[in-house]
Write a protein that holds these residues in place. Structure first.
Motif, mmCIF file in Angstrom:
data_model
loop_
_atom_site.group_PDB
_atom_site.id
_atom_site.type_symbol
_atom_site.label_atom_id
_atom_site.label_comp_id
_atom_site.label_asym_id
_atom_site.label_seq_id
_atom_site.Cartn_x
_atom_site.Cartn_y
_atom_site.Cartn_z
ATOM 1 N N MET A 76 124.782 9.435 61.575
ATOM 2 C CA MET A 76 124.322 10.452 60.869
ATOM 3 C C MET A 76 124.654 11.739 60.807
ATOM 4 N N GLU A 77 124.429 12.704 60.254
ATOM 5 C CA GLU A 77 125.052 13.638 60.121
ATOM 6 C C GLU A 77 125.635 14.745 61.180
ATOM 7 N N LEU A 78 127.044 15.690 61.246
ATOM 8 C CA LEU A 78 127.113 16.843 62.481
ATOM 9 C C LEU A 78 127.904 17.336 61.690
ATOM 10 N N VAL A 79 127.313 19.258 61.606
ATOM 11 C CA VAL A 79 128.075 19.590 61.097
ATOM 12 C C VAL A 79 128.673 21.112 62.486
ATOM 13 N N VAL A 80 129.618 20.895 62.449
ATOM 14 C CA VAL A 80 130.216 22.234 63.766
ATOM 15 C C VAL A 80 131.404 23.603 62.646
ATOM 16 N N TYR A 81 130.375 24.602 62.824
ATOM 17 C CA TYR A 81 129.953 25.657 62.367
ATOM 18 C C TYR A 81 132.055 26.545 62.655
ATOM 19 N N THR B 162 132.523 28.391 70.081
ATOM 20 C CA THR B 162 133.130 28.062 70.795
ATOM 21 C C THR B 162 132.569 26.802 71.540
ATOM 22 N N SER B 163 133.412 26.440 72.197
ATOM 23 C CA SER B 163 133.414 24.655 72.667
ATOM 24 C C SER B 163 132.537 24.976 73.379
ATOM 25 N N GLU B 164 131.790 25.896 74.483
ATOM 26 C CA GLU B 164 130.291 25.542 75.365
ATOM 27 C C GLU B 164 129.394 25.874 74.344
ATOM 28 N N GLU B 165 129.477 26.389 73.281
ATOM 29 C CA GLU B 165 127.913 26.647 71.665
ATOM 30 C C GLU B 165 128.371 25.247 71.716
ATOM 31 N N LEU B 166 130.038 25.105 70.857
ATOM 32 C CA LEU B 166 129.656 23.804 69.958
ATOM 33 C C LEU B 166 129.215 22.583 71.058
ATOM 34 N N VAL B 167 129.047 22.001 72.347
ATOM 35 C CA VAL B 167 129.037 21.216 73.331
ATOM 36 C C VAL B 167 127.229 21.357 73.591
ATOM 37 N N ALA B 168 127.254 22.221 73.700
ATOM 38 C CA ALA B 168 125.894 22.788 73.583
ATOM 39 C C ALA B 168 124.146 21.774 72.466
ATOM 40 N N ARG B 169 124.863 22.334 71.180
ATOM 41 C CA ARG B 169 124.209 22.184 70.157
ATOM 42 C C ARG B 169 124.441 20.484 70.520
ATOM 43 N N LEU B 170 125.201 20.028 70.269
ATOM 44 C CA LEU B 170 125.740 18.035 70.731
ATOM 45 C C LEU B 170 124.821 17.355 71.238
ATOM 46 N N ALA B 171 124.869 18.558 72.481
ATOM 47 C CA ALA B 171 124.556 17.600 73.260
ATOM 48 C C ALA B 171 122.845 17.661 72.684
ATOM 49 N N LYS C 78 128.922 15.885 80.854
ATOM 50 C CA LYS C 78 130.237 15.079 80.263
ATOM 51 C C LYS C 78 130.401 15.219 79.251
ATOM 52 N N LEU C 79 130.254 15.911 78.309
ATOM 53 C CA LEU C 79 130.180 16.083 76.831
ATOM 54 C C LEU C 79 131.644 17.424 77.633
ATOM 55 N N PHE C 80 131.032 17.922 77.695
ATOM 56 C CA PHE C 80 132.139 19.632 78.134
ATOM 57 C C PHE C 80 132.948 18.929 78.929
ATOM 58 N N LYS C 81 133.203 17.902 79.735
ATOM 59 C CA LYS C 81 134.046 17.506 80.772
ATOM 60 C C LYS C 81 134.771 17.124 79.775
ATOM 61 N N GLN C 82 134.592 15.489 79.307
ATOM 62 C CA GLN C 82 135.702 15.265 78.287
ATOM 63 C C GLN C 82 136.132 16.442 77.360
ATOM 64 N N TYR C 83 135.875 16.696 77.125
ATOM 65 C CA TYR C 83 136.722 18.136 76.346
ATOM 66 C C TYR C 83 137.506 19.113 77.018
ATOM 67 N N THR D 247 135.679 27.676 66.789
ATOM 68 C CA THR D 247 136.400 26.277 66.151
ATOM 69 C C THR D 247 137.087 27.056 64.344
ATOM 70 N N VAL D 248 137.483 26.546 63.914
ATOM 71 C CA VAL D 248 138.333 27.238 62.697
ATOM 72 C C VAL D 248 138.212 26.153 61.552
ATOM 73 N N THR D 249 137.828 26.941 59.837
ATOM 74 C CA THR D 249 138.079 25.576 59.035
ATOM 75 C C THR D 249 139.620 25.650 58.453
ATOM 76 N N LEU D 250 139.794 24.378 57.827
ATOM 77 C CA LEU D 250 140.735 23.987 57.629
ATOM 78 C C LEU D 250 141.658 25.458 56.255
ATOM 79 N N ASP D 251 140.460 25.904 55.942
ATOM 80 C CA ASP D 251 141.501 27.348 55.363
ATOM 81 C C ASP D 251 141.245 28.143 56.123
ATOM 82 N N ALA D 252 140.723 28.872 56.784
ATOM 83 C CA ALA D 252 141.401 29.818 58.002
ATOM 84 C C ALA D 252 142.675 29.208 58.086
ATOM 85 N N LEU D 253 143.606 27.859 58.792
ATOM 86 C CA LEU D 253 144.187 27.352 59.524
ATOM 87 C C LEU D 253 145.081 27.694 57.578
ATOM 88 N N LYS D 254 145.131 27.207 57.064
ATOM 89 C CA LYS D 254 145.634 27.997 55.329
ATOM 90 C C LYS D 254 146.099 29.059 55.085
#
Length: 324
Positions: A86-91, A95-104, A113-118, A254-261
């Motif tokens: 499946m396709e998954l988008v990280v925006y 935050t890590s908690e928002e990402l984990v909650a949406r992923l779950a 379990k996801l957040f513990k692994q993160y 979270t950041v995009t590669l463009d922001a890091l560059k």
């Protein structure tokens, strides 16, 4: 007879009940074997031979049933066991908690379990996983899912290091860049504006000025909270760049590669300020007086827009009255 029976007997050697769905990072036999062993499967020299004999599995997701076939057939036909994905988008800015909650929720996994692994895999507290699109197995468990996201993001970061550093960068340096990138990400999603916003951050840091940016107060539980004057006065954390010089203690999300560059390659400018304009972009200024002009222009636009909305609401109500 004994020689002929040997493969048949070997086929009944118990196969470990490992992780059912896993990601193989490359078709290199060493990577395939390492992935299998990491996921709970014991791989012998005979198994290696079987993997090479027919077809070495390619890079990708696999889903297996250990009890369905014997040991030889498991390794011989592994390359056919591609998993449904499946396709998954990280925006950007999550935050890590928002990402984990949406992923779950999206993958029907256990959030704790996801957040513990993160937390176990994290180097920077936030911004460990890049904001981008991922292809992931639908049946991947919490451990496999998080390892996969970290694996791909670590590869992206390694490529970034190779491109921008003559030698491997230390964690502290990368943390600084990711923190700057996370501020840029919070301030604008425009790839065009990112290097200019980066220049403002770098210029203020170089001059020993406080950043004084609302975005740095959008951390943790306050990620999407509107910043008010009262909040600026009351927040005593080091994320409050109106009170403290320098960068926040950790990236904001979270950041995009463009922001890091943009964080490592800011535009050359003398800008020290930026302000939102009516086009949804930013006006940049090198002096405080010019910045005040930009603020005044945007506030006048807001007043006009507010007045216009009141007129539109009134007109709508009048139309509804006539219809009734």
């Amino acid at each position: 007879m004994a020689i002929l029976l040997l493969p048949l007997l070997y086929n009944f050697v118990p196969l470990n009940d490992g992780t059912k769905t896993f990601y193989i990072p490359s078709s290199n036999i060493a990577d395939v074997v390492h992935t299998l062993e990491e996921n709970g499967y014991t791989v012998t020299w005979i198994d290696r031979f079987m993997l090479k004999l027919i077809h070495t599995p390619e890079k990708g997701w696999y889903s297996v049933e250990t009890n369905k076939h014997g040991r030889l057939l498991f390794f011989e036909y592994l390359h056919r066991k591609k998993a449904e994905t499946m396709e998954l988008v990280v925006y950007g800015g999550e935050t890590s908690e928002e990402l984990v909650a949406r992923l779950a929720k999206d993958m029907k996994l256990d959030k704790e379990k996801l957040f513990k692994q993160y937390k176990m895999l994290s180097r920077f507290n936030e911004a460990d996983i890049f904001a981008q699109r991922y292809t992931i197995a639908r049946r991947a468990d919490e451990n496999t899912t998080m390892k996969y996201l970290f694996h791909l993001s670590t590869e992206e970061l390694a490529d970034f290091e190779n491109e921008h550093f003559s030698q491997k960068a230390d964690t502290a340096t990368l943390k600084v860049l990711l923190t700057i990138a996370s501020i840029i990400q919070k301030e604008s999603n425009s790839v065009k504006e990112m290097p200019t916003i980066s220049s403002v951050i770098h210029n203020r840091l170089d001059k020993g000025m406080k950043l004084q940016m609302d975005s740095t107060l959008n951390y943790g539980e306050y990620s999407h909270v509107i910043i008010t004057p009262e909040r600026i006065k009351s927040d005593k954390s080091y994320y409050n760049t109106y009170k403290h010089k320098g960068l926040p203690p950790y990236p904001l999300g979270t950041v995009t590669l463009d922001a890091l560059k943009a964080a490592i390659s800011p535009q050359k400018s003398d800008y020290l300020f930026f302000m939102l304009n009516q086009k949804g972009e930013h006006d940049f200024a090198a002096t405080y007086d010019k910045h005040l002009e930009n603020i005044k222009a945007f506030r006048m636009y807001q007043k006009r827009r507010k007045k216009q909305k009141k007129v539109e609401v009134k007109q709508k109500l009048n139309r509804e009255k006539k219809l009734n």
